[in-house]
Design a protein around this motif. Sequence first.
Motif, PDB file in Angstrom:
ATOM      1  N   ASN A 217      55.808  58.776  55.093  1.00  0.00           N
ATOM      2  CA  ASN A 217      56.514  57.643  54.495  1.00  0.00           C
ATOM      3  C   ASN A 217      57.098  57.998  53.135  1.00  0.00           C
ATOM      4  OD1 ASN A 217      56.189  55.920  56.643  1.00  0.00           O
ATOM      5  ND2 ASN A 217      54.350  54.966  55.838  1.00  0.00           N
ATOM      6  N   PHE A 218      56.424  58.868  52.379  1.00  0.00           N
ATOM      7  CA  PHE A 218      56.979  59.319  51.099  1.00  0.00           C
ATOM      8  C   PHE A 218      58.325  60.002  51.326  1.00  0.00           C
ATOM      9  CE2 PHE A 218      57.445  63.281  48.601  1.00  0.00           C
ATOM     10  CZ  PHE A 218      57.980  62.713  47.460  1.00  0.00           C
ATOM     11  N   ASN A 219      58.370  60.902  52.282  1.00  0.00           N
ATOM     12  CA  ASN A 219      59.619  61.603  52.586  1.00  0.00           C
ATOM     13  C   ASN A 219      60.680  60.645  53.122  1.00  0.00           C
ATOM     14  OD1 ASN A 219      59.350  64.619  52.125  1.00  0.00           O
ATOM     15  ND2 ASN A 219      57.417  64.113  53.123  1.00  0.00           N
ATOM     16  N   LEU A 220      60.258  59.698  53.928  1.00  0.00           N
ATOM     17  CA  LEU A 220      61.187  58.709  54.457  1.00  0.00           C
ATOM     18  C   LEU A 220      61.773  57.875  53.316  1.00  0.00           C
ATOM     19  CD1 LEU A 220      62.460  57.413  56.975  1.00  0.00           C
ATOM     20  CD2 LEU A 220      60.452  55.906  57.086  1.00  0.00           C
ATOM     21  N   GLY A 221      60.934  57.454  52.383  1.00  0.00           N
ATOM     22  CA  GLY A 221      61.398  56.670  51.239  1.00  0.00           C
ATOM     23  C   GLY A 221      62.381  57.432  50.383  1.00  0.00           C
TER      24      GLY A 221
ATOM     25  N   GLY B 135      66.167  56.214  50.047  1.00  0.00           N
ATOM     26  CA  GLY B 135      66.596  55.798  48.716  1.00  0.00           C
ATOM     27  C   GLY B 135      65.648  54.886  47.963  1.00  0.00           C
ATOM     28  N   HIS B 136      64.592  54.388  48.601  1.00  0.00           N
ATOM     29  CA  HIS B 136      63.634  53.528  47.892  1.00  0.00           C
ATOM     30  C   HIS B 136      62.364  53.396  48.737  1.00  0.00           C
ATOM     31  CE1 HIS B 136      61.869  50.100  45.800  1.00  0.00           C
ATOM     32  NE2 HIS B 136      62.679  50.424  44.794  1.00  0.00           N
ATOM     33  N   PRO B 137      61.190  53.339  48.079  1.00  0.00           N
ATOM     34  CA  PRO B 137      59.930  53.211  48.816  1.00  0.00           C
ATOM     35  C   PRO B 137      59.854  51.971  49.704  1.00  0.00           C
ATOM     36  CG  PRO B 137      59.487  53.807  46.539  1.00  0.00           C
ATOM     37  CD  PRO B 137      60.964  53.540  46.637  1.00  0.00           C
TER      38      PRO B 137
ATOM     39  N   PHE C 299      48.813  42.918  52.672  1.00  0.00           N
ATOM     40  CA  PHE C 299      48.004  44.052  52.203  1.00  0.00           C
ATOM     41  C   PHE C 299      48.537  45.365  52.770  1.00  0.00           C
ATOM     42  CE2 PHE C 299      44.613  40.750  51.575  1.00  0.00           C
ATOM     43  CZ  PHE C 299      44.530  40.891  50.200  1.00  0.00           C
ATOM     44  N   GLY C 300      49.019  45.327  54.021  1.00  0.00           N
ATOM     45  CA  GLY C 300      49.620  46.519  54.614  1.00  0.00           C
ATOM     46  C   GLY C 300      50.852  46.963  53.848  1.00  0.00           C
ATOM     47  N   VAL C 301      51.702  46.003  53.484  1.00  0.00           N
ATOM     48  CA  VAL C 301      52.890  46.317  52.684  1.00  0.00           C
ATOM     49  C   VAL C 301      52.472  46.917  51.348  1.00  0.00           C
ATOM     50  CG1 VAL C 301      54.816  45.274  51.398  1.00  0.00           C
ATOM     51  CG2 VAL C 301      54.395  44.627  53.780  1.00  0.00           C
ATOM     52  N   CYS C 302      51.458  46.341  50.734  1.00  0.00           N
ATOM     53  CA  CYS C 302      50.970  46.842  49.446  1.00  0.00           C
ATOM     54  C   CYS C 302      50.506  48.288  49.576  1.00  0.00           C
ATOM     55  CB  CYS C 302      49.829  45.944  48.960  1.00  0.00           C
ATOM     56  SG  CYS C 302      49.090  46.474  47.407  1.00  0.00           S
ATOM     57  N   PHE C 303      49.689  48.575  50.586  1.00  0.00           N
ATOM     58  CA  PHE C 303      49.161  49.929  50.738  1.00  0.00           C
ATOM     59  C   PHE C 303      50.265  50.934  51.033  1.00  0.00           C
ATOM     60  CE2 PHE C 303      47.501  53.556  52.980  1.00  0.00           C
ATOM     61  CZ  PHE C 303      46.468  53.947  52.143  1.00  0.00           C
ATOM     62  N   ILE C 304      51.127  50.607  51.984  1.00  0.00           N
ATOM     63  CA  ILE C 304      52.186  51.549  52.362  1.00  0.00           C
ATOM     64  C   ILE C 304      53.112  51.808  51.174  1.00  0.00           C
ATOM     65  CG2 ILE C 304      54.206  51.894  53.832  1.00  0.00           C
ATOM     66  CD1 ILE C 304      52.687  50.279  56.015  1.00  0.00           C
ATOM     67  N   SER C 305      53.510  50.744  50.481  1.00  0.00           N
ATOM     68  CA  SER C 305      54.426  50.902  49.349  1.00  0.00           C
ATOM     69  C   SER C 305      53.788  51.712  48.225  1.00  0.00           C
ATOM     70  CB  SER C 305      54.859  49.534  48.819  1.00  0.00           C
ATOM     71  OG  SER C 305      55.569  48.835  49.812  1.00  0.00           O
ATOM     72  N   LEU C 306      52.533  51.419  47.902  1.00  0.00           N
ATOM     73  CA  LEU C 306      51.862  52.176  46.836  1.00  0.00           C
ATOM     74  C   LEU C 306      51.647  53.627  47.241  1.00  0.00           C
ATOM     75  CD1 LEU C 306      49.344  49.526  45.484  1.00  0.00           C
ATOM     76  CD2 LEU C 306      51.386  50.437  44.345  1.00  0.00           C
ATOM     77  N   ALA C 307      51.376  53.859  48.514  1.00  0.00           N
ATOM     78  CA  ALA C 307      51.218  55.242  48.975  1.00  0.00           C
ATOM     79  C   ALA C 307      52.507  56.025  48.778  1.00  0.00           C
ATOM     80  CB  ALA C 307      50.791  55.271  50.445  1.00  0.00           C
TER      81      ALA C 307
ATOM     82  N   VAL D 211      54.865  55.500  46.634  1.00  0.00           N
ATOM     83  CA  VAL D 211      55.136  55.696  45.206  1.00  0.00           C
ATOM     84  C   VAL D 211      54.145  56.668  44.562  1.00  0.00           C
ATOM     85  CG1 VAL D 211      55.148  54.518  42.964  1.00  0.00           C
ATOM     86  CG2 VAL D 211      56.258  53.459  44.937  1.00  0.00           C
ATOM     87  N   LEU D 212      52.863  56.536  44.897  1.00  0.00           N
ATOM     88  CA  LEU D 212      51.827  57.285  44.181  1.00  0.00           C
ATOM     89  C   LEU D 212      51.507  58.654  44.761  1.00  0.00           C
ATOM     90  CD1 LEU D 212      49.385  54.331  43.432  1.00  0.00           C
ATOM     91  CD2 LEU D 212      51.000  55.433  41.864  1.00  0.00           C
ATOM     92  N   LEU D 213      51.764  58.861  46.049  1.00  0.00           N
ATOM     93  CA  LEU D 213      51.426  60.135  46.676  1.00  0.00           C
ATOM     94  C   LEU D 213      52.050  61.330  45.954  1.00  0.00           C
ATOM     95  CD1 LEU D 213      49.771  60.917  49.336  1.00  0.00           C
ATOM     96  CD2 LEU D 213      52.015  61.462  50.227  1.00  0.00           C
ATOM     97  N   PRO D 214      53.325  61.300  45.595  1.00  0.00           N
ATOM     98  CA  PRO D 214      53.884  62.467  44.904  1.00  0.00           C
ATOM     99  C   PRO D 214      53.318  62.650  43.492  1.00  0.00           C
ATOM    100  CG  PRO D 214      55.525  60.721  45.067  1.00  0.00           C
ATOM    101  CD  PRO D 214      54.343  60.301  45.893  1.00  0.00           C
ATOM    102  N   LYS D 215      52.817  61.588  42.881  1.00  0.00           N
ATOM    103  CA  LYS D 215      52.273  61.678  41.529  1.00  0.00           C
ATOM    104  C   LYS D 215      50.817  62.148  41.518  1.00  0.00           C
ATOM    105  CE  LYS D 215      55.299  57.934  39.895  1.00  0.00           C
ATOM    106  NZ  LYS D 215      56.425  58.545  40.483  1.00  0.00           N
ATOM    107  N   LEU D 216      50.054  61.710  42.514  1.00  0.00           N
ATOM    108  CA  LEU D 216      48.625  62.010  42.551  1.00  0.00           C
ATOM    109  C   LEU D 216      48.263  63.083  43.569  1.00  0.00           C
ATOM    110  CD1 LEU D 216      47.310  58.324  42.458  1.00  0.00           C
ATOM    111  CD2 LEU D 216      47.437  59.928  40.536  1.00  0.00           C
ATOM    112  N   GLY D 217      49.179  63.403  44.474  1.00  0.00           N
ATOM    113  CA  GLY D 217      48.866  64.295  45.585  1.00  0.00           C
ATOM    114  C   GLY D 217      48.160  63.502  46.668  1.00  0.00           C
ATOM    115  N   ALA D 218      48.132  64.066  47.868  1.00  0.00           N
ATOM    116  CA  ALA D 218      47.497  63.370  48.992  1.00  0.00           C
ATOM    117  C   ALA D 218      46.008  63.166  48.741  1.00  0.00           C
ATOM    118  CB  ALA D 218      47.718  64.148  50.291  1.00  0.00           C
ATOM    119  N   SER D 219      45.322  64.215  48.291  1.00  0.00           N
ATOM    120  CA  SER D 219      43.871  64.084  48.087  1.00  0.00           C
ATOM    121  C   SER D 219      43.572  63.126  46.949  1.00  0.00           C
ATOM    122  CB  SER D 219      43.234  65.442  47.832  1.00  0.00           C
ATOM    123  OG  SER D 219      43.764  66.031  46.660  1.00  0.00           O
ATOM    124  N   GLY D 220      44.350  63.189  45.875  1.00  0.00           N
ATOM    125  CA  GLY D 220      44.105  62.284  44.754  1.00  0.00           C
ATOM    126  C   GLY D 220      44.343  60.835  45.115  1.00  0.00           C
ATOM    127  N   PHE D 221      45.481  60.560  45.753  1.00  0.00           N
ATOM    128  CA  PHE D 221      45.783  59.179  46.127  1.00  0.00           C
ATOM    129  C   PHE D 221      44.742  58.643  47.099  1.00  0.00           C
ATOM    130  CE2 PHE D 221      47.610  56.265  49.264  1.00  0.00           C
ATOM    131  CZ  PHE D 221      47.787  55.160  48.447  1.00  0.00           C
TER     132      PHE D 221
END
Length: 162
Positions: free
Chosen positions: A27-31, A35-37, A82-90, A92-102
Amino acid sequence: MSTLHGIGFLLLAVIAGAVVPFQSAINFNLGRGLGHPLWATLASLLVSIVVLMPIILALRLPLPSLAFVTRAPLWMWAGGAFGVCFISLAVVLLPKLGASGFLALSLAGQVVASLVLDHFGWFGLLERHVTLPRLAGALMLVGGVVLIQFCDALGKSVTVTS
């Protein structure tokens, strides 16, 4: 429930957790491509519908009761939010924290929230009070999260190579 049956449930729960980092990374790559998460979140949810509908039709599941749909309390519909919240935050945050960190940090949040839900038996769950062993287990999981993040913050001073 037989032991073998119980082990099957445990393995399915592990699989459910294992697909999350794949979903988040995809989903990060798709976003990024869309053009947007939030476009990635919408696309992910639409694909979920496309995948789920043939399964529902193949199983010939009866339609839900309209009476229930009209009487259900609003909180019962919050799962999608809650699903929208998790997917959207993932996304946004995955590239900043890494997969293991997030995922480690999201797991810590899940463990703490789960202890509260179980303790009070909210949303119809069976009450399972916080006991010292359960709290110790949760603290160990959160401790693992801290280690994952701490090692990452040290600039990956310890690396594993194959």
